[in-house]
Design a protein around this motif. Structure first.
Motif, PDB file in Angstrom:
ATOM      1  N   GLY A 295       0.789  -1.221   0.000  1.00 35.68           N
ATOM      2  CA  GLY A 295       0.000   0.000   0.000  1.00 35.68           C
ATOM      3  C   GLY A 295       0.819   1.268   0.000  1.00 35.68           C
ATOM      4  O   GLY A 295       0.284   2.368   0.209  1.00 35.68           O
ATOM      5  N   ARG A 340      -4.552   3.964  -2.386  1.00 34.16           N
ATOM      6  CA  ARG A 340      -4.034   2.706  -1.860  1.00 34.16           C
ATOM      7  C   ARG A 340      -4.692   1.495  -2.514  1.00 34.16           C
ATOM      8  O   ARG A 340      -4.020   0.511  -2.854  1.00 34.16           O
ATOM      9  N   ASP A 341      -6.001   1.529  -2.719  1.00 40.03           N
ATOM     10  CA  ASP A 341      -6.689   0.382  -3.322  1.00 40.03           C
ATOM     11  C   ASP A 341      -6.153   0.083  -4.710  1.00 40.03           C
ATOM     12  O   ASP A 341      -5.994  -1.090  -5.100  1.00 40.03           O
ATOM     13  N   SER A 342      -5.855   1.128  -5.477  1.00 36.88           N
ATOM     14  CA  SER A 342      -5.302   0.936  -6.822  1.00 36.88           C
ATOM     15  C   SER A 342      -3.920   0.307  -6.753  1.00 36.88           C
ATOM     16  O   SER A 342      -3.567  -0.557  -7.579  1.00 36.88           O
ATOM     17  N   ALA A 345      -4.317  -3.409  -5.752  1.00 31.92           N
ATOM     18  CA  ALA A 345      -4.934  -4.176  -6.842  1.00 31.92           C
ATOM     19  C   ALA A 345      -3.928  -4.470  -7.947  1.00 31.92           C
ATOM     20  O   ALA A 345      -3.928  -5.575  -8.525  1.00 31.92           O
TER      21      ALA A 345
END
Length: 376
Positions: A295, A340-342, A345
């Motif tokens: 992250g 962070r999610d990108s 992923a």
């Protein structure tokens, strides 16, 4: 017709000593192939000296197949300019996977070779003098190979362009991100105190060699600190390489502890404000994808392999442009970075299963090509 459950020997020599990127690639591939059970896999303990080769921490289900010829005889043959064939050293197999560019001669075994990068061709001036001969030794190895693996599509395209190989013989087997990165906890105060690191810091991970272009990062960081004395420190993790070491005289605000245990590296990367990878050339750029998994914001030089593996999840700057890197770091510290999610992923696309499945396709292809060659 594909060979059911082929026997595959994977060169175990990259597992010796401190675990570098190629060593981790090799270990991860062994572990996942053994877990899947679709091939009969073992590590080949190719003799390099008079003593038996000892490989530490082999994964369950991936035994060591030791050299059957005494090391002193192998050394004597090499002194006469004779390289013993694989089958004489380790016995028969359907496939031998050379995970570190080069392979011994072999009589009947199908050869698969992994090419991690072509830095010796694109940036020969940055290479370790001991590896300069790759430029002459790799082409005949590729001509012997029944299949070639690369860790990115960028390297695949280079291999096809530079060596004129058939694209159908090249398989992309990317590095996989280990599960520990997705659950990584930031370094605590005790770990930071042990290496003299403040709470806020940027991080670089890699061998301190010319190809990594540390001078550009150090110049950018110095300018960042000149503008703002409270800017984060810079942590440089990695063993010394070759050529001039830009961290031999540690600048103000830079912490360079050298090689660290992997558990420490994971936690230190997880606690960083950002990871910066300013390389002139990369075949994959494992530190970038690992930081994404944790992250952590990532900044990379704008080169094909790093564009490929980080996608839209990292910020980029022109190669060697310290001023642009300073601006990119400053923007990252202001929060102007992919979310962070990108980041996570993107890292999740690099799985052990994906790597092993592609390698298995290469093995079956190699066995089929070897069979076709014999039938002609």
């Amino acid at each position: 017709m594909p060979t059911p459950r082929p026997t595959v020997l994977i060169d175990g020599t990259p597992l010796i000593g401190p675990r570098t990127g190629i060593g981790r690639y090799t270990h991860g591939l062994l572990a996942e192939l053994a877990r899947r059970g679709d091939v009969d896999v073992a590590a080949a303990g190719l003799a390099r000296g008079a003593d038996p080769l000892v490989l530490p921490e082999l994964p369950p289900g991936a035994p060591l197949r030791r050299t059957r010829v005494p090391g002193r005889i192998v050394l004597a043959a090499r002194r006469l300019g004779l390289e013993p064939p694989l089958e004489l050293l380790c016995g028969r197999a359907d496939v031998f996977h050379a995970t570190n560019f080069l392979a011994p001669p072999m009589w009947r075994t199908a050869l698969v070779v992994t090419v991690h990068d072509l830095a010796f061709h694109t940036h020969p001036q940055t290479m370790n003098p001991a590896a300069v001969d790759l430029a002459t030794r790799l082409p005949p190895t590729l001509r012997r190979a029944a299949a070639i693996c690369t860790v990115t599509g960028a390297v695949r395209d280079q291999v096809v362009d530079v060596f004129g190989v058939d694209p159908a013989d090249v398989f992309v087997t990317p590095n996989a991100v280990g599960p520990e990165w997705f659950t990584a906890e930031p370094a605590d105060a005790a770990l930071r105190a042990r290496i003299g690191l403040p709470e806020r810091y940027l991080v670089f991970v890699g061998t301190r060699e010319p190809r990594k272009d540390l001078p550009t990062l150090l110049a950018a960081h110095a300018e960042l600190r000149r503008r703002d004395p409270e800017a984060p420190a810079l942590l440089v993790i990695g063993a010394g390489g070759w050529g001039a070491d830009p961290t031999s005289t540690v600048p103000d605000g830079v912490v360079s502890p050298g090689y660290l245990p992997q558990d420490d590296v994971v936690r230190l990367v997880a606690g960083a404000q950002a990871l910066v990878l300013p390389s002139l050339d990369e075949g994959f750029g494992m530190p970038a994808t690992e930081a994404l998994a944790a992250g952590v914001p990532v900044i990379v030089s704008d080169i094909p392999a790093l564009r490929e593996v980080t996608g839209d999840a990292a910020l980029r700057f022109p190669v060697g442009d310290a001023e642009a890197l300073t601006a990119t770091i400053a923007a990252t510290l202001r929060g102007q970075t992919p979310d962070r999610d990108s980041r996570v992923a993107q890292a999740r696309t690099f799985t052990p299963s994906r790597t092993a499945a592609a390698a298995e396709r290469a093995y079956h292809h190699a066995v089929d090509r070897r069979r076709d060659r014999r039938s002609r």
